[in-house]
Enzyme design. Structure first.
Site, PDB file in Angstrom:
ATOM      1  N   TRP A 156       1.992  -8.455  36.688  1.00 51.33           N
ATOM      2  CA  TRP A 156       2.000  -9.504  37.701  1.00 51.33           C
ATOM      3  C   TRP A 156       3.084 -10.551  37.422  1.00 51.33           C
ATOM      4  CZ3 TRP A 156      -0.143  -7.459  41.476  1.00 51.33           C
ATOM      5  CH2 TRP A 156      -1.318  -6.698  41.346  1.00 51.33           C
ATOM      6  N   HIS A 177      13.800 -14.003  31.364  1.00 48.18           N
ATOM      7  CA  HIS A 177      14.538 -15.168  30.843  1.00 48.18           C
ATOM      8  C   HIS A 177      15.884 -14.669  30.326  1.00 48.18           C
ATOM      9  CE1 HIS A 177      11.888 -14.460  26.963  1.00 48.18           C
ATOM     10  NE2 HIS A 177      12.476 -13.376  27.385  1.00 48.18           N
ATOM     11  N   ARG A 203      10.880 -13.395  38.017  1.00 49.91           N
ATOM     12  CA  ARG A 203       9.453 -13.303  37.686  1.00 49.91           C
ATOM     13  C   ARG A 203       8.676 -13.040  38.963  1.00 49.91           C
ATOM     14  NH1 ARG A 203       8.900 -18.125  33.174  1.00 49.91           N
ATOM     15  NH2 ARG A 203      10.668 -17.377  31.955  1.00 49.91           N
ATOM     16  N   GLN A 217      18.672 -19.728  34.790  1.00 50.63           N
ATOM     17  CA  GLN A 217      18.321 -20.337  33.522  1.00 50.63           C
ATOM     18  C   GLN A 217      19.567 -20.544  32.671  1.00 50.63           C
ATOM     19  OE1 GLN A 217      15.924 -18.025  30.651  1.00 50.63           O
ATOM     20  NE2 GLN A 217      14.386 -19.635  30.778  1.00 50.63           N
ATOM     21  N   VAL A 260       9.811 -19.502  18.928  1.00 51.27           N
ATOM     22  CA  VAL A 260      10.203 -20.665  18.115  1.00 51.27           C
ATOM     23  C   VAL A 260       8.997 -21.186  17.328  1.00 51.27           C
ATOM     24  CG1 VAL A 260      12.144 -21.441  19.544  1.00 51.27           C
ATOM     25  CG2 VAL A 260       9.814 -22.197  20.102  1.00 51.27           C
ATOM     26  N   ALA A 314      16.704 -23.141  19.396  1.00 54.44           N
ATOM     27  CA  ALA A 314      16.965 -22.547  20.700  1.00 54.44           C
ATOM     28  C   ALA A 314      16.360 -23.453  21.763  1.00 54.44           C
ATOM     29  CB  ALA A 314      16.345 -21.153  20.787  1.00 54.44           C
TER      30      ALA A 314
END
Ligand SMILES: [Zn+2]
Length: 347
Positions: A156, A177, A203, A217, A260, A314
């Site tokens: 989904w 991403h 997405r 992005q 991260v 990041a």
């Protein structure tokens, strides 16, 4: 006959005074001075008069004829001048009149914001790299410490691409991403690494005022010896000052992203109300503009970096969101609607 001439004269002159066009003037000439005109008739019949009357009437008739001819010429000159002046007025070039506007293309507001963001990081010494929009599952998820059972992989959330044959890197998908480029870059280079990755991501989202299934992005990565959270804060604060203005304050709060540790969300104090609360910041005084954090040791290990020697940070931000916050736009769908009334505000 003399009375007839007097009457003819005043009728002709009165008629002449009403004329303002050349064709009508010519009709007048035929009527009053032409071969079949009343006046010509009188002149032609002079011979039937007594010699004494003939002289008197002839004299008057010729005077009337000369008068009408001279009035006719004056009138024609006058009408011709009026027409010429009207034409000149019509044809005069008005040098002060604005030119017809030429449609000039411009960059889309998303492209403008993207270039501004990327430009800020270039100024900070970052390289710009781009990667494929169709990505391997392993790079999009596994190597970023997002294990197979992670909900981000749910069908989904993700557009999977039908793929066949043996797939050592998992299925193919539309990247969710630009972070897989972190992996691609680190696998190919030794530290130090300083890159930003702009690009389109996908997405499986229901579209509303703040969600689109496609978005842009900018992801960033820095890896080196001795990089700390202070470097992260300094870098992102410098970026914020370049894009949102040098007087902006930043706020870092703990957040979770699998790739991260520790993770943070960064906010900037609202430029609309300077922290007091307004429509842009939904009364909170702060605008969350990106996620960030120190690169997870597992991610460094995965690409063959020694996490005891190297550290990194990041960050990632949505360009549409930055654009919306910067310009106070309240519906993300405006960016994709191709409405020139909206787009032309970003010249
Ligand atoms: Zn505000």
């Amino acid at each position: 006959m003399i009375e007839q001439l007097e009457e003819l004269k005043s009728r002709a002159l009165e008629h002449l005074g009403r004329l303002d066009a050349l064709p009508a003037l010519e009709d007048w000439r035929v009527t009053y001075l032409g071969k079949r005109s009343e006046l010509n008739q009188i002149l032609r019949n002079l011979g039937t008069l007594e010699p004494s009357a003939r002289r008197t009437v002839g004299q008057i008739a010729n005077d009337v004829k000369r008068l009408l001819e001279s009035e006719f010429n004056d009138r024609r000159t006058q009408i011709e001048r009026t027409l010429r002046e009207a034409e000149v007025a019509r044809e005069r070039i008005d040098v002060t009149r604005p030119a017809k506007p030429t449609l000039i293309g411009q960059k889309h507001p998303i492209t403008q914001t993207l270039e501004e963001i990327v430009g800020a990081f270039r100024a900070l010494g970052y390289d710009v790299v781009e990667g494929p929009e169709v990505e391997w599952e392993k790079l999009n998820f596994d190597m970023l410490n997002i294990p197979p059972e992670h909900p981000a992989r749910d069908r989904w959330d993700t557009f999977y691409v039908k793929s066949e044959g043996s797939l050592p890197l998992g299925q193919m998908l539309l990247r969710t991403h630009t972070s897989p480029m972190q992996i691609r870059v680190m696998e190919k280079t030794k530290p130090p690494v300083r890159v930003v990755v702009p690009g389109r991501c996908y997405r499986y989202e229901a579209t509303d005022a703040t969600h689109e299934s496609q978005f842009t992005q900018v992801e960033g990565l820095a890896v080196d010896e001795n990089l700390t959270f202070a470097d992260l804060k300094g870098t992102l604060t410098a970026f914020t000052h370049m894009v949102f203005g040098p007087e902006r304050r930043t706020r870092f709060r703990v957040d979770f992203f699998p790739f991260v540790e520790p993770g943070a969300e960064m906010a900037v104090d609202c430029h609309g109300c300077h922290g007091a609360g307004c429509r842009i910041c939904k009364q909170s005084g702060w605008l969350e503009i990106m996620g960030a954090g120190m690169v997870h040791p597992k991610v460094l290990e995965g690409v063959g970096y020694d996490p005891s020697r190297y550290t990194g940070f990041a960050f990632g931000m949505g360009v549409e969101r930055i654009s919306m916050l910067k310009y106070g736009i309240d519906d993300i769908r405006l960016f994709f609607a191709n409405d020139l009334r909206f787009l032309r505000q970003f010249r």
